[in-house]
Design a protein around this motif. Structure first.
Motif: not given
Length: 292
Positions: A32-34, A49-50, A263-267
């Motif tokens: 999801y972070s991608l 990008s995230n 949000a997944s990238a921050v996770g």
């Protein structure tokens, strides 16, 4: 064959639950972070990008600084108070020790939401207990809202954490202290050692593995926890109490535009921080037991 079959049947439910509810969601978060995805529309692959946006997002780093503040205050306060209370109850021979154990443990019976709501009433500016107590002492506090001022809101969330966590660790440390031979205390008393000397020279070194595990749980808990901030302030005022976990929650499930990808990238950042904290603790707080 029967032994292996028994082990397989015994471990499959727990391992299956771990795969389904822990490992699989974590691996899905990496995917999801991608993406650029709000949970409804067609996901758009955006690569890294995230993560580029993350490192340019000042709100993430502000939330991380707040996490570090809680990490530096809550574990020290909880462990210090719990060690002192546990030592007094285990070694001073007070009457009603069982009552005090139940009394200290009572906050752990309450849910996090109940604890946060209780402290909301304590901090209330109009009818809060804290302001009433300060007025009794002659402090002209007026109708000061502790959770509504940026200069006090961050520190005001520390007492709910401490109050809600001390009871459990008092019980843990008391049980650990009961395993220490009484002869060590008797010898120290005959040598003229005071109680604080006994606590720091005998008790704490002998239960240091328990203290280390407790510190680990508290540090990791304050890094990833956000429930009390959500109920007490929702990150306010003006982001003064925002933490990374709450920032992720609002990104994914807040009232504004949902962004599961970011949000997944921050996770993922929070995951790296948690792993790094664990490795640093393993290096600088080695699990060494002391024997006399």
């Amino acid at each position: 064959m029967q032994r292996n079959l028994f082990l397989l049947l015994a471990l499959t439910p727990a391992f299956g639950g771990y795969l389904l509810f822990t490992l699989y969601p974590n691996m899905l978060s990496v995917y999801y972070s991608l993406l650029n995805w709000n949970g409804i529309s067609e996901p758009e692959f955006v690569g890294l990008s995230n993560f580029v946006t993350l490192f340019q997002d000042k709100y993430v780093w502000r939330a991380l600084l707040n996490n570090l503040f809680y990490m530096a205050t809550v574990p020290i306060a909880v462990i210090s108070i719990s060690l002192l209370l546990g030592y007094l109850l285990a070694n001073k021979g007070y009457k009603g020790t069982s009552f005090f154990k139940v009394l200290f443990f009572f906050p752990n019976v309450l849910s996090t939401i109940v604890i946060a709501l209780l402290w909301t009433f304590i901090y209330d500016g109009s009818f809060g207990l804290l302001n009433d107590f300060l007025r009794l002492l002659g402090v002209p506090i007026g109708n000061f809202y502790w959770l509504g001022e940026a200069r006090t809101a961050l520190a005001a969330i520390v007492p709910p954490y401490v109050w809600g966590g001390v009871g459990l660790y008092v019980i843990i440390f008391m049980n650990a202290m009961t395993t220490i031979p009484k002869s060590l205390y008797e010898s120290a008393i005959l040598e003229g050692a005071r109680h604080m000397t006994i606590l720091f020279r005998i008790t704490i070194p002998l239960i240091m593995p328990i203290v280390r595990i407790s510190a680990l749980f508290l540090i990791l808990g304050t890094l990833k926890g956000f429930e009390k901030q959500l109920i007490l302030t929702n990150g306010g005022p003006a982001g003064a109490t925002d933490v990374v976990g709450l920032y992720i929650f609002n990104l994914a499930f807040g009232t504004e535009n949902h962004n599961y990808g970011y949000a997944s990238a921050v996770g993922m950042l929070l995951f790296v921080i948690l792993v790094t904290a664990k490795l640093l603790m393993d290096k600088y707080m080695p699990d060494r037991s002391v024997e006399y």
